[in-house]
Design a protein around this motif. Structure first.
Motif, PDB file in Angstrom:
ATOM      1  N   LYS A 114       1.406   2.872  -4.299  1.00  0.00           N
ATOM      2  CA  LYS A 114       0.086   2.249  -4.081  1.00  0.00           C
ATOM      3  C   LYS A 114      -0.217   2.170  -2.584  1.00  0.00           C
ATOM      4  O   LYS A 114      -1.314   2.525  -2.136  1.00  0.00           O
ATOM      5  CB  LYS A 114       0.077   0.846  -4.696  1.00  0.00           C
ATOM      6  N   LEU A 115       0.766   1.716  -1.807  1.00  0.00           N
ATOM      7  CA  LEU A 115       0.580   1.625  -0.355  1.00  0.00           C
ATOM      8  C   LEU A 115       0.380   3.009   0.255  1.00  0.00           C
ATOM      9  O   LEU A 115      -0.464   3.199   1.139  1.00  0.00           O
ATOM     10  CB  LEU A 115       1.793   0.942   0.280  1.00  0.00           C
ATOM     11  N   GLU A 118      -3.151   4.210  -0.380  1.00  0.00           N
ATOM     12  CA  GLU A 118      -4.101   3.453   0.441  1.00  0.00           C
ATOM     13  C   GLU A 118      -4.068   3.942   1.888  1.00  0.00           C
ATOM     14  O   GLU A 118      -5.108   4.093   2.539  1.00  0.00           O
ATOM     15  CB  GLU A 118      -3.774   1.965   0.372  1.00  0.00           C
ATOM     16  N   LYS A 119      -2.858   4.193   2.389  1.00  0.00           N
ATOM     17  CA  LYS A 119      -2.719   4.691   3.759  1.00  0.00           C
ATOM     18  C   LYS A 119      -3.340   6.076   3.915  1.00  0.00           C
ATOM     19  O   LYS A 119      -3.865   6.415   4.975  1.00  0.00           O
ATOM     20  CB  LYS A 119      -1.233   4.747   4.141  1.00  0.00           C
ATOM     21  N   PRO A 123      -7.092   5.235  -2.383  1.00  0.00           N
ATOM     22  CA  PRO A 123      -6.513   4.192  -3.231  1.00  0.00           C
ATOM     23  C   PRO A 123      -6.719   4.495  -4.715  1.00  0.00           C
ATOM     24  O   PRO A 123      -7.739   5.064  -5.105  1.00  0.00           O
ATOM     25  CB  PRO A 123      -7.255   2.921  -2.805  1.00  0.00           C
ATOM     26  N   GLN A 124      -5.720   4.119  -5.508  1.00  0.00           N
ATOM     27  CA  GLN A 124      -5.747   4.398  -6.945  1.00  0.00           C
ATOM     28  C   GLN A 124      -5.678   3.091  -7.734  1.00  0.00           C
ATOM     29  O   GLN A 124      -5.189   2.070  -7.246  1.00  0.00           O
ATOM     30  CB  GLN A 124      -4.553   5.275  -7.330  1.00  0.00           C
ATOM     31  N   THR A 125      -6.156   3.143  -8.970  1.00  0.00           N
ATOM     32  CA  THR A 125      -6.005   2.002  -9.869  1.00  0.00           C
ATOM     33  C   THR A 125      -4.550   1.914 -10.329  1.00  0.00           C
ATOM     34  O   THR A 125      -3.772   2.853 -10.153  1.00  0.00           O
ATOM     35  CB  THR A 125      -6.909   2.147 -11.097  1.00  0.00           C
ATOM     36  N   PHE A 203     -11.194   6.393   6.669  1.00  0.00           N
ATOM     37  CA  PHE A 203     -10.533   5.194   6.134  1.00  0.00           C
ATOM     38  C   PHE A 203      -9.881   4.409   7.276  1.00  0.00           C
ATOM     39  O   PHE A 203     -10.007   3.189   7.357  1.00  0.00           O
ATOM     40  CB  PHE A 203      -9.479   5.619   5.103  1.00  0.00           C
TER      41      PHE A 203
END
Length: 237
Positions: A114-115, A118-119, A123-125, A203
């Protein structure tokens, strides 16, 4: 008459005693045979266990003396298993894997993935992350080993991932060039990577803007507190 009757009784008693002794002897014989069979079985088991233990001890002694090599578990070698990648590419993948393996346990779990996403600016669910792992999770442990991590880039370069796959997004957003000439599905990889990097830069810019905004608000709060203290001091004099 009485003596004949007494003699018959004595004879009858002797017959009963003899038949009882015979039955008892037969029972003892059966018990003896069973005991002998049990002892023989135990002896066989002991001999078998002794032979196995002896063989292990002999092998251990040979290993200690250098006459035999210990058995080694199969070791994963990325350079021989993923020959389509250069050593530099695999090293880059390994550095990226270690970067996000914050637990230092040799795996990237759901939260670490997840991190990572995002980096990378994608980002994913929670469900999306689970599906990403599921696509390459060969041992069904719910996390990514380094070998499974390499499979992401292998499948991306071979065109084996769907366009909407989170794994394909991960491969495109990474700084690792996995486009290989002659491999099906690798065309236009540079263009996709350029677009992904542009998204990642956007981002990062948004994150920096948020940080600057928080810093500015904190400075304003400090200024207001300082003014309030000055006013309070003036009224108390």
């Amino acid at each position: 008459m009485a003596s004949e009757e007494l003699a018959q009784k004595l004879q009858r008693r002797l017959q009963l005693e003899e038949s009882g002794a015979a039955a008892e002897g037969e029972a003892e014989a059966v018990k003896g045979a069973a005991a002998a069979e049990e002892m023989e079985e135990r002896s066989c088991l002991t001999a078998s266990a002794g032979a196995e233990l002896s063989a292990k001890l002999c092998r251990r002694q040979d290993i200690n003396e250098g006459a035999a090599q210990p058995r080694r578990a199969a070791v994963f070698n990325p350079y021989t298993e993923f020959k389509e990648f250069s050593r530099r590419q695999i090293k880059d993948m390994e550095r990226m894997f270690r970067l996000y393996d914050s637990g230092r346990d040799g795996y990237i779990d759901l939260m670490e993935l997840k991190l990572m996403m995002e980096k990378l600016g994608a980002p994913q669910t929670h469900l999306g992350l689970k599906n990403m792992i599921k696509e390459v999770d060969e041992d069904f442990d719910g996390k990514l080993s380094f070998r499974e991590f390499l499979l992401i880039f292998h499948k991306a370069a071979a065109g084996e991932l769907e366009e909407d796959s989170g794994l394909l997004t991960l491969a495109k957003l990474s700084e690792i060039d996995v486009s290989i000439e002659g491999v099906k599905g690798a065309k236009n990889f540079f263009e996709a990577k350029a677009q992904a990097l542009s998204s990642a830069s956007k981002f990062e810019a948004e994150i920096k803007a948020e940080q600057d905004e928080r810093k500015r608000e904190e400075e304003e709060r400090k200024h207001r507190r300082a003014v309030f203290r000055e006013l309070k001091s003036a009224f108390t004099q």
